[in-house]
Design a protein around this motif. Structure first.
Motif, short mmCIF file in Angstrom:
data_model
loop_
_atom_site.label_atom_id
_atom_site.label_comp_id
_atom_site.label_asym_id
_atom_site.label_seq_id
_atom_site.Cartn_x
_atom_site.Cartn_y
_atom_site.Cartn_z
N ALA A 1 0.83 -1.21 0.00
CA ALA A 1 0.00 0.00 0.00
C ALA A 1 0.86 1.26 0.00
CB ALA A 1 -0.93 -0.01 1.22
N VAL A 2 1.90 1.27 0.82
CA VAL A 2 2.78 2.44 0.89
C VAL A 2 3.49 2.65 -0.44
CG1 VAL A 2 4.90 3.32 1.94
CG2 VAL A 2 3.11 2.37 3.38
N SER A 3 3.87 1.56 -1.11
CA SER A 3 4.60 1.69 -2.38
C SER A 3 3.76 2.36 -3.45
CB SER A 3 5.05 0.31 -2.86
OG SER A 3 3.94 -0.48 -3.27
N ARG A 4 2.44 2.35 -3.29
CA ARG A 4 1.55 3.00 -4.27
C ARG A 4 1.12 4.39 -3.82
NH1 ARG A 4 -1.05 -2.15 -3.50
NH2 ARG A 4 -0.44 -3.64 -5.11
N ALA B 1 1.62 8.40 -1.83
CA ALA B 1 2.50 9.58 -1.88
C ALA B 1 3.53 9.58 -0.76
CB ALA B 1 1.65 10.85 -1.81
N LEU B 2 3.46 8.64 0.17
CA LEU B 2 4.41 8.60 1.28
C LEU B 2 5.82 8.30 0.81
CD1 LEU B 2 2.27 6.63 3.91
CD2 LEU B 2 2.75 9.08 3.87
N ASP C 1 14.52 7.71 1.01
CA ASP C 1 15.86 7.86 0.49
C ASP C 1 16.34 6.48 0.03
OD1 ASP C 1 16.34 6.48 2.82
OD2 ASP C 1 17.26 8.17 3.86
N SER C 2 17.60 6.40 -0.39
CA SER C 2 18.11 5.13 -0.92
C SER C 2 18.12 4.04 0.14
CB SER C 2 19.53 5.34 -1.46
OG SER C 2 19.51 6.24 -2.55
N LEU C 3 18.40 4.40 1.39
CA LEU C 3 18.41 3.42 2.47
C LEU C 3 17.03 2.85 2.71
CD1 LEU C 3 20.02 1.98 4.64
CD2 LEU C 3 19.57 3.91 6.18
N ASN D 1 5.05 4.95 -9.54
CA ASN D 1 4.71 5.97 -8.55
C ASN D 1 5.56 7.22 -8.79
OD1 ASN D 1 4.08 7.53 -6.33
ND2 ASN D 1 4.03 5.78 -4.92
N ARG D 2 4.96 8.29 -9.27
CA ARG D 2 5.71 9.51 -9.59
C ARG D 2 6.19 10.25 -8.35
NH1 ARG D 2 2.22 12.22 -14.61
NH2 ARG D 2 2.38 10.41 -16.01
#
Length: 346
Positions: free
Chosen positions: A26-29, A31-32, A37-39, A100-101
């Motif tokens: 859900a988070v991957s889709r 705006a969060l 960052d890379s980590l 996800n933009r």
């Protein structure tokens, strides 16, 4: 004595981690990810690979598969996730993040480098990587295009022929030119497109289009009727269709097409009646292993998906199961009736 206790605690910890899978997707889709960052991205990818590792470990162990599936079904807001989702988690996460933009450029570049790593380039490398994501995305786009083309041709045939009876032979001929699995996927995608284009925001309660385009609504209804006529016109064809599609897709279609939901419940009833209880294993097993019918785990998963659909579909499914339990003797003890056990599980 302590070893089983430690194993139980370890399994509880694993199931607690599995509960985080819906939140990760859900988070991957959302705006969060703008704050990632890379980590953070690396941690998310590590979690996805961990879930895939669990899939590889548990897929040959029915009891552990059941436990993981039950825990996922309890999760919200994505109740239709099942055990197979663990095996696809790296691809699902990667595709969601690529689309996800909100993902920052640095994290996006990190994601691309991770997906483009050649096999064996690191412990986290995925030998399928970006190529698999691209193929899956292209296949999904092609399927949607094929479904849209089929609907367009059906509308053209309706204008030329003028009645549904004349369109059905053309539809049968068109679908017979496709391999059977692809034909089923195109029909399912077309039925889904019809409902996505005629959602609650597009039609009034009487089925009329809110923009006054009644002809378009009638045409879509006619197209859906033709597709269902072809699909339900053969019991063998409908059985193959239901075995081909994921249970979540079937639950979606059953929630929008009452004719399909009734036939699907009848088919599940037929498959469930063929299961036998093995007291030595303490579980329901197939009566004939060479038949293309569902296992107990698959049957339960399909009924669970139906019960997690619309309120009407859930009530219809539970009413059907209660009626079957009554007809089977109304037992309330495990192992005597498959319908009793399904109701207790669901």
């Amino acid at each position: 004595r302590s070893n089983p206790r430690r194993q139980g605690c370890a399994m509880d910890a694993v199931l607690g981690q599995v509960e985080q899978l819906p939140a990760l997707l859900a988070v991957s889709r959302s705006a969060l990810v703008r704050d990632w960052d890379s980590l953070t991205l690396d941690r998310a990818l590590e979690w996805s690979r961990y879930f895939q590792h669990l899939y590889d470990r548990f897929r040959a162990r029915p009891q552990l598969r059941e436990a993981v599936g039950r825990r996922l079904r309890r999760s919200q807001p994505y109740p239709l996730l099942g055990f197979p989702t663990l095996g696809r988690c790296p691809q699902l996460l990667g595709l969601a993040l690529l689309e996800n933009r909100a993902l920052p450029p640095a994290a996006c570049h990190r994601l691309l480098r991770s997906l483009l790593q050649p096999p064996g380039a690191g412990s986290g490398a995925d030998p399928r990587g970006l190529g698999l994501l691209a193929r899956r995305k292209a296949a999904a786009c092609l399927l949607a295009a094929e479904a849209q083309l089929l609907l367009s041709r059906l509308r053209e045939e309706r204008q030329e022929v003028g009645e549904a009876a004349g369109q059905l032979p053309w539809l049968c001929g068109a679908l017979e030119q496709l391999p059977e699995p692809r034909a089923f996927q195109v029909v399912a995608a077309a039925l889904a497109l019809l409902k996505q284009g005629c959602g609650a925001g597009d039609t009034d309660r009487d089925g009329s289009s809110l923009d006054g385009n009644q002809g378009s609504a009638d045409g879509d209804g006619c197209a859906a009727g033709l597709l269902l006529s072809w699909l339900l016109g053969s019991q063998e064809r409908f059985s193959a269709f239901c075995l081909c599609l994921p249970c979540s897709h079937l639950a979606f279609l059953a929630g929008h097409y009452s004719q399909l939901s009734t036939s699907y419940l009848d088919l599940l009833t037929c498959w469930g009646s063929r299961l036998l209880y093995d007291p030595l294993q303490g579980r329901w097993v197939k009566s004939c292993l060479d038949k293309a019918e569902l296992s107990w785990e698959e049957l339960r998963e399909r009924f669970s998906c139906l019960c997690q659909g619309s309120t009407l579909l859930k009530e219809q499914t539970q009413a059907a199961l209660k009626l079957l339990r009554t007809q089977d003797g109304d037992f309330r003890v495990c192992g005597l009736s498959v319908w009793t056990d399904l109701l207790m599980e669901i």
